[in-house]
Design an enzyme around this catalytic site. Sequence first.
Site, mmCIF file in Angstrom:
data_model
loop_
_atom_site.group_PDB
_atom_site.id
_atom_site.type_symbol
_atom_site.label_atom_id
_atom_site.label_comp_id
_atom_site.label_asym_id
_atom_site.label_seq_id
_atom_site.Cartn_x
_atom_site.Cartn_y
_atom_site.Cartn_z
ATOM 1 N N LYS A 66 74.639 -75.644 16.461
ATOM 2 C CA LYS A 66 75.264 -75.660 17.788
ATOM 3 C C LYS A 66 74.161 -75.513 18.831
ATOM 4 O O LYS A 66 73.369 -74.574 18.775
ATOM 5 C CB LYS A 66 76.271 -74.519 17.935
ATOM 6 N N GLU A 116 77.349 -59.325 14.823
ATOM 7 C CA GLU A 116 77.617 -60.603 14.136
ATOM 8 C C GLU A 116 77.581 -60.429 12.614
ATOM 9 O O GLU A 116 78.330 -61.084 11.895
ATOM 10 C CB GLU A 116 76.620 -61.693 14.560
ATOM 11 N N LYS A 146 77.450 -67.390 6.864
ATOM 12 C CA LYS A 146 77.386 -68.412 7.917
ATOM 13 C C LYS A 146 77.048 -69.773 7.319
ATOM 14 O O LYS A 146 77.671 -70.785 7.654
ATOM 15 C CB LYS A 146 76.331 -68.003 8.962
ATOM 16 N N GLU A 180 83.187 -78.097 13.075
ATOM 17 C CA GLU A 180 84.244 -77.124 13.381
ATOM 18 C C GLU A 180 85.627 -77.765 13.482
ATOM 19 O O GLU A 180 86.350 -77.606 14.451
ATOM 20 C CB GLU A 180 83.899 -76.380 14.680
ATOM 21 N N ARG A 233 85.019 -73.518 9.869
ATOM 22 C CA ARG A 233 83.936 -72.981 10.718
ATOM 23 C C ARG A 233 84.521 -72.152 11.868
ATOM 24 O O ARG A 233 83.871 -71.232 12.366
ATOM 25 C CB ARG A 233 83.059 -74.108 11.275
ATOM 26 N N ASN A 238 84.507 -67.801 14.883
ATOM 27 C CA ASN A 238 84.874 -67.397 16.251
ATOM 28 C C ASN A 238 85.660 -66.097 16.269
ATOM 29 O O ASN A 238 86.149 -65.682 17.333
ATOM 30 C CB ASN A 238 85.682 -68.506 16.933
ATOM 31 N N HIS A 290 85.443 -63.820 19.173
ATOM 32 C CA HIS A 290 84.824 -64.545 20.283
ATOM 33 C C HIS A 290 85.827 -65.035 21.323
ATOM 34 O O HIS A 290 85.468 -65.198 22.485
ATOM 35 C CB HIS A 290 83.997 -65.718 19.760
ATOM 36 N N HIS A 319 76.168 -59.958 24.628
ATOM 37 C CA HIS A 319 77.042 -60.721 23.732
ATOM 38 C C HIS A 319 77.623 -59.795 22.658
ATOM 39 O O HIS A 319 78.798 -59.888 22.310
ATOM 40 C CB HIS A 319 76.237 -61.855 23.096
HETATM 41 N N1 GLY Z 1 78.501 -68.898 16.348
HETATM 42 C C1 GLY Z 1 79.614 -69.587 15.824
HETATM 43 C C2 GLY Z 1 79.265 -70.853 15.134
HETATM 44 O O1 GLY Z 1 78.114 -71.149 14.928
HETATM 45 O O2 GLY Z 1 80.122 -71.629 14.797
#
Ligand code: GLY
Length: 342
Positions: A127, A169, A211, A221, A225, A229, A232, A249
Amino acid sequence: MKTLDLSLSVFSSRIIQSTREDVILKASETRGLWICDENTRNLLPLPEESILALKPGEEQKTWDNVDRILSRCVEMELDRDSVIFGLGGGVVCDMAAFAASIYKRGCGLTLVPTTLLCMVDAGIGGKTGIDYGGYKNLVGTFYPASSILIVPQFLGSLPRKELLNGIVETIKHGIIGSPELLTFMEANRDRILSGDSEITEKLIWLSLRVKSSLVEEDLYEKGRRAWLNLGHTFGHALEAHEGIGKISHGEAVAWGLERALTFGTMLGITGTGVRERILHLLSSYGCLPRFGVDAEDLISGMKQDKKKSRGAVRIIIPVREGEVTVRDYSTEELIPLFKKLG
Ligand code: GLY
């Protein structure tokens, strides 16, 4: 050497456990432009002419800075085989990656994250982006770095507040897909907070596994994925409410995790005891901030969130340790629920 190879749609991405010396060697062998900020520019002995140092901070994530990067690429006559390096946290790496994704329709990209947050999250999975119109990451692309060099040594000088952004995270990754990671964080709090290198390295790789498996399965996404979030949707709404860059954050996501857990518990979706366990873990790391946002403001922030789907607000809700569910709500449904949430 520890490595993790990801096959991401048409891209491939290699996460490589490295030392500072490995990165210096790579820099001497590769032609490219190093994007860093004033805090990271001296981490490596790089030639002055190959550095672009930005001011630090979220407010630097702008078109103007992407324009500066692109101008330097042109001045240096970089070609598609040249490499843009991002040496820094999420702001630097997201912007370096965005510029790399559009320069000559995509040039080389290597990320060297210097914060825990960027090592376990922002630097992984392609991203890229900048903030726009008052919203975080509203403009960007998917463009995974071909190499991500993980240098745990860089965390030695990381301020506590920055470390906590990453800790939140990693807790999120534990809730989504690794009960083992949660147990590890409960058992090793003091060693993690004191920067013990062996334990920190283990924390990074446990978190990276969650991740990387989600982004490998679903780079764009369209499905799982979105689990990443978790916390978030609430967190971004809080950041929009408080003003971008006004709170960290980590604080926003920790608050968002607490809201998602309380919301899920209130609706009977989150299992007994899960909320209490995670809140205790967040609190033991000093990551349980309190903010008051009323239901209407929260929904107005969420409505602008780019994760909104066909007019509905998508909320990721913990079910149990290692499992979450995705639910869509209309704003009409959410207002009374958020009022009840308090
Ligand atoms: N930080 C969320 C993602 O990479 O999808």
